[in-house]
Motif scaffolding. Structure first.
Motif, PDB file in Angstrom:
ATOM      1  N   ALA A  73       0.833  -1.205   0.000  1.00  0.00           N
ATOM      2  CA  ALA A  73       0.000   0.000   0.000  1.00  0.00           C
ATOM      3  C   ALA A  73       0.868   1.256   0.000  1.00  0.00           C
ATOM      4  N   THR A  74       1.928   1.250   0.804  1.00  0.00           N
ATOM      5  CA  THR A  74       2.825   2.416   0.858  1.00  0.00           C
ATOM      6  C   THR A  74       3.526   2.635  -0.480  1.00  0.00           C
ATOM      7  N   ALA A  75       3.936   1.547  -1.117  1.00  0.00           N
ATOM      8  CA  ALA A  75       4.636   1.657  -2.397  1.00  0.00           C
ATOM      9  C   ALA A  75       3.709   2.062  -3.534  1.00  0.00           C
ATOM     10  N   GLY A  76       2.397   1.877  -3.340  1.00  0.00           N
ATOM     11  CA  GLY A  76       1.444   2.235  -4.381  1.00  0.00           C
ATOM     12  C   GLY A  76       1.523   1.332  -5.605  1.00  0.00           C
ATOM     13  N   LEU A  77       1.847   0.057  -5.387  1.00  0.00           N
ATOM     14  CA  LEU A  77       1.982  -0.887  -6.491  1.00  0.00           C
ATOM     15  C   LEU A  77       0.818  -1.877  -6.502  1.00  0.00           C
ATOM     16  N   ASP A  78       0.428  -2.290  -7.692  1.00  0.00           N
ATOM     17  CA  ASP A  78      -0.582  -3.327  -7.855  1.00  0.00           C
ATOM     18  C   ASP A  78       0.076  -4.513  -8.557  1.00  0.00           C
ATOM     19  N   PRO A  79       0.359  -5.603  -7.820  1.00  0.00           N
ATOM     20  CA  PRO A  79       1.029  -6.758  -8.437  1.00  0.00           C
ATOM     21  C   PRO A  79       0.248  -7.367  -9.599  1.00  0.00           C
ATOM     22  N   ARG A  80      -1.051  -7.076  -9.692  1.00  0.00           N
ATOM     23  CA  ARG A  80      -1.829  -7.607 -10.807  1.00  0.00           C
ATOM     24  C   ARG A  80      -1.544  -6.854 -12.098  1.00  0.00           C
ATOM     25  N   ARG A  81      -0.875  -5.706 -11.975  1.00  0.00           N
ATOM     26  CA  ARG A  81      -0.540  -4.911 -13.157  1.00  0.00           C
ATOM     27  C   ARG A  81       0.966  -4.800 -13.380  1.00  0.00           C
ATOM     28  N   ARG A  82       1.751  -5.423 -12.515  1.00  0.00           N
ATOM     29  CA  ARG A  82       3.201  -5.312 -12.589  1.00  0.00           C
ATOM     30  C   ARG A  82       3.801  -6.640 -12.145  1.00  0.00           C
ATOM     31  N   ARG A  83       4.718  -7.180 -12.890  1.00  0.00           N
ATOM     32  CA  ARG A  83       5.298  -8.487 -12.560  1.00  0.00           C
ATOM     33  C   ARG A  83       6.101  -8.373 -11.267  1.00  0.00           C
ATOM     34  N   LEU A 152      18.261  -8.863 -13.646  1.00  0.00           N
ATOM     35  CA  LEU A 152      18.057  -9.783 -14.762  1.00  0.00           C
ATOM     36  C   LEU A 152      16.747  -9.529 -15.504  1.00  0.00           C
ATOM     37  N   GLY A 153      15.924  -8.631 -14.976  1.00  0.00           N
ATOM     38  CA  GLY A 153      14.644  -8.364 -15.614  1.00  0.00           C
ATOM     39  C   GLY A 153      13.599  -9.437 -15.364  1.00  0.00           C
ATOM     40  N   ASP A 154      13.813 -10.284 -14.356  1.00  0.00           N
ATOM     41  CA  ASP A 154      12.859 -11.339 -14.041  1.00  0.00           C
ATOM     42  C   ASP A 154      11.717 -10.848 -13.161  1.00  0.00           C
ATOM     43  N   ALA A 155      11.800  -9.625 -12.685  1.00  0.00           N
ATOM     44  CA  ALA A 155      10.719  -9.003 -11.922  1.00  0.00           C
ATOM     45  C   ALA A 155      10.802  -7.498 -12.128  1.00  0.00           C
ATOM     46  N   GLU A 156       9.638  -6.859 -12.116  1.00  0.00           N
ATOM     47  CA  GLU A 156       9.589  -5.393 -12.219  1.00  0.00           C
ATOM     48  C   GLU A 156       9.594  -4.741 -10.844  1.00  0.00           C
ATOM     49  N   ALA A 157       9.279  -5.525  -9.830  1.00  0.00           N
ATOM     50  CA  ALA A 157       9.340  -5.086  -8.435  1.00  0.00           C
ATOM     51  C   ALA A 157       9.415  -6.336  -7.581  1.00  0.00           C
ATOM     52  N   VAL A 158      10.029  -6.213  -6.405  1.00  0.00           N
ATOM     53  CA  VAL A 158      10.158  -7.361  -5.509  1.00  0.00           C
ATOM     54  C   VAL A 158       9.745  -6.942  -4.101  1.00  0.00           C
ATOM     55  N   LEU A 159       8.876  -7.749  -3.524  1.00  0.00           N
ATOM     56  CA  LEU A 159       8.483  -7.602  -2.128  1.00  0.00           C
ATOM     57  C   LEU A 159       9.392  -8.510  -1.309  1.00  0.00           C
ATOM     58  N   VAL A 160      10.224  -7.928  -0.453  1.00  0.00           N
ATOM     59  CA  VAL A 160      11.170  -8.697   0.362  1.00  0.00           C
ATOM     60  C   VAL A 160      10.695  -8.651   1.810  1.00  0.00           C
ATOM     61  N   CYS A 161      10.491  -9.817   2.375  1.00  0.00           N
ATOM     62  CA  CYS A 161       9.983  -9.911   3.744  1.00  0.00           C
ATOM     63  C   CYS A 161      10.944 -10.711   4.615  1.00  0.00           C
ATOM     64  N   GLY A 162      10.815 -10.519   5.913  1.00  0.00           N
ATOM     65  CA  GLY A 162      11.559 -11.314   6.882  1.00  0.00           C
ATOM     66  C   GLY A 162      10.702 -11.490   8.118  1.00  0.00           C
ATOM     67  N   VAL A 163      10.754 -12.665   8.730  1.00  0.00           N
ATOM     68  CA  VAL A 163       9.901 -12.885   9.900  1.00  0.00           C
ATOM     69  C   VAL A 163      10.406 -14.057  10.723  1.00  0.00           C
ATOM     70  N   ASP A 164      10.214 -13.959  12.032  1.00  0.00           N
ATOM     71  CA  ASP A 164      10.368 -15.087  12.938  1.00  0.00           C
ATOM     72  C   ASP A 164       9.621 -14.800  14.231  1.00  0.00           C
ATOM     73  N   ALA A 165       9.045 -15.849  14.785  1.00  0.00           N
ATOM     74  CA  ALA A 165       8.376 -15.784  16.079  1.00  0.00           C
ATOM     75  C   ALA A 165       9.137 -16.660  17.071  1.00  0.00           C
ATOM     76  N   VAL A 204       9.809  -4.950   2.764  1.00  0.00           N
ATOM     77  CA  VAL A 204      10.258  -3.801   1.987  1.00  0.00           C
ATOM     78  C   VAL A 204       9.934  -4.061   0.517  1.00  0.00           C
ATOM     79  N   VAL A 205       9.845  -2.991  -0.245  1.00  0.00           N
ATOM     80  CA  VAL A 205       9.592  -3.098  -1.678  1.00  0.00           C
ATOM     81  C   VAL A 205      10.766  -2.495  -2.430  1.00  0.00           C
ATOM     82  N   LEU A 206      11.341  -3.278  -3.344  1.00  0.00           N
ATOM     83  CA  LEU A 206      12.442  -2.819  -4.183  1.00  0.00           C
ATOM     84  C   LEU A 206      11.967  -2.705  -5.624  1.00  0.00           C
ATOM     85  N   VAL A 207      12.409  -1.656  -6.296  1.00  0.00           N
ATOM     86  CA  VAL A 207      12.152  -1.460  -7.719  1.00  0.00           C
ATOM     87  C   VAL A 207      13.482  -1.134  -8.391  1.00  0.00           C
TER      88      VAL A 207
END
Length: 371
Positions: A73-83, A152-165, A204-207
């Motif tokens: 939401a913060t990045a303003g990206l729609d994954p359905r319109r962007r790889r 490599l052009g295999d993605a137009e944006a990447v959502l990178v997450c990290g988590v542990d409980a 985080v979101v990388l472009v």
């Protein structure tokens, strides 16, 4: 190729990203009494807990899904319109759900140990979701993979997450390596007692670097090493190799690094090794960086730790302020000559190094600068 950081969302024991950074600046710690397991049996009495009022089983999935949703939401990206691909770094996956099953809870389908279902539900339209289980540097390795996908052009944006409980299995492990329970994490302190776990999630979101949208920071490069030196003990040469790899990939000189957001676990072996690697790579290369670390305030968030450090780094760049190393009272002898942040410091870094090191010598170092 560098990438642009367009969103960064956190959940730690101290709150979200702004709340966590504000607490760090005041030197506040989120430590509390242990809420999971039997302290006397585990030899662990404290932890850095995130409590959302729900069951521990699948807590990591809830937290990472929340961060992912907010980051998109913060990045303003729609994954359905962007790889767009999602990568989730973790050390323990959904081990807490397996522990619950072992004590009478519901069965756990194997695919629920990963985070594909949770992230896809939170962010519809993703091309792929991959869980990377790579110890305490998992988030940093996911960052490196994201940079490769963009290059490599295999993605137009990447959502990178990290988590542990927090899990009782991991608590039992850290309780076995200390004579008496650790009362707080004290990174780089001469009297440090050991590490404690912290619940945490980040996204985080990388472009690509040429994307025109507003950015929080620029990811210059991530360097990796997998030295396999020992099951748990760190290798100075392996850590140093990851630092040099980041500098080489980013085309930067060691003298340009003026702030290190350190791994800083407060353990007997990690802190001296990290100090020596900083000395061998950065100081020997002409740098005199300020060094801070966050685990004294947040605990060790394992798979989320690299992204927690990245979030703190981008906020230091934006605010021109660096938080102190919470818990540091008397620097360890091996840190002599290094500039540890012992109070909140007005400081405008230009190039920040974020460290993340894991069991088995899986090391990741990310360089970040203002956009």
């Amino acid at each position: 190729m560098p990438a642009r950081l367009t969103a960064s969302e956190l959940r730690t024991c101290l709150g979200d990203g702004p709340q966590t950074f504000a607490a760090l600046l005041t030197g506040r710690s989120g430590i509390g009494a242990l809420r999971h397991g039997e302290p006397s049996a585990l030899n662990v009495t404290h932890g850095y807990h995130l409590d959302d009022g729900a069951a521990r089983a699948f807590a990591a999935s809830r937290w990472v899904a929340d961060c992912a949703r907010r980051a998109i939401a913060t990045a303003g990206l729609d994954p359905r319109r962007r790889r767009m691909v999602a990568l989730v770094g973790t050390g323990l996956r959904e081990l807490a759900a397996v522990e619950a099953y072992a004590t009478g809870g519901p069965a756990v389908p194997a695919h629920r140990l990963h985070f594909g279902d949770a992230v896809r539900a939170a962010v519809p339209g993703l091309s792929e979701v991959v869980t990377v289980s790579n110890a305490c540097s998992a988030g940093g390795h996911a960052l490196a993979l994201a940079e490769d996908l963009l290059t490599l052009g295999d993605a137009e944006a990447v959502l990178v997450c990290g988590v542990d409980a927090t899990t009782e299995s991991m608590l039992a492990m850290i309780g076995r390596v200390v004579d008496r329970p650790t009362d707080a994490v004290r990174p780089f302190d001469a009297d440090r007692q050991g590490v404690l776990l912290g619940d945490g999630a980040a996204a985080v979101v990388l472009v690509p670097d040429d994307d025109p949208r507003p950015a929080l920071a620029r990811i210059v490069a991530t360097g990796l090493s997998c030295d396999a030196h020992h099951e748990t003990a760190p290798s100075v040469s392996g850590i140093a190799r990851a630092m040099r790899d980041a500098l080489t990939r980013g085309g930067r000189n060691p003298s340009e690094v003026d702030l290190v957001v350190a791994h800083g676990t407060g353990t007997a072996l990690n802190d001296p090794a990290e100090c020596e690697a900083i000395r061998q790579v950065l100081v020997a290369g002409g740098a005199d960086p300020l060094v801070t670390a966050v685990k004294g305030a947040t605990g060790h968030t394992s798979g989320a730790a690299a992204l927690v450090n990245l979030d703190v780094a981008q906020r230091c760049l934006a605010a021109g302020r660096v938080p102190p190393v919470v818990g540091l009272r008397r620097p360890l002898p091996e840190g002599t000559g290094l500039r540890f942040a012992t109070t909140t410091t007005g400081y405008a870094p230009r190039l920040v190094q974020c460290d993340a090191f894991g069991f088995g010598g899986v090391n990741a170092v990310t360089l970040v600068e203002a956009p």
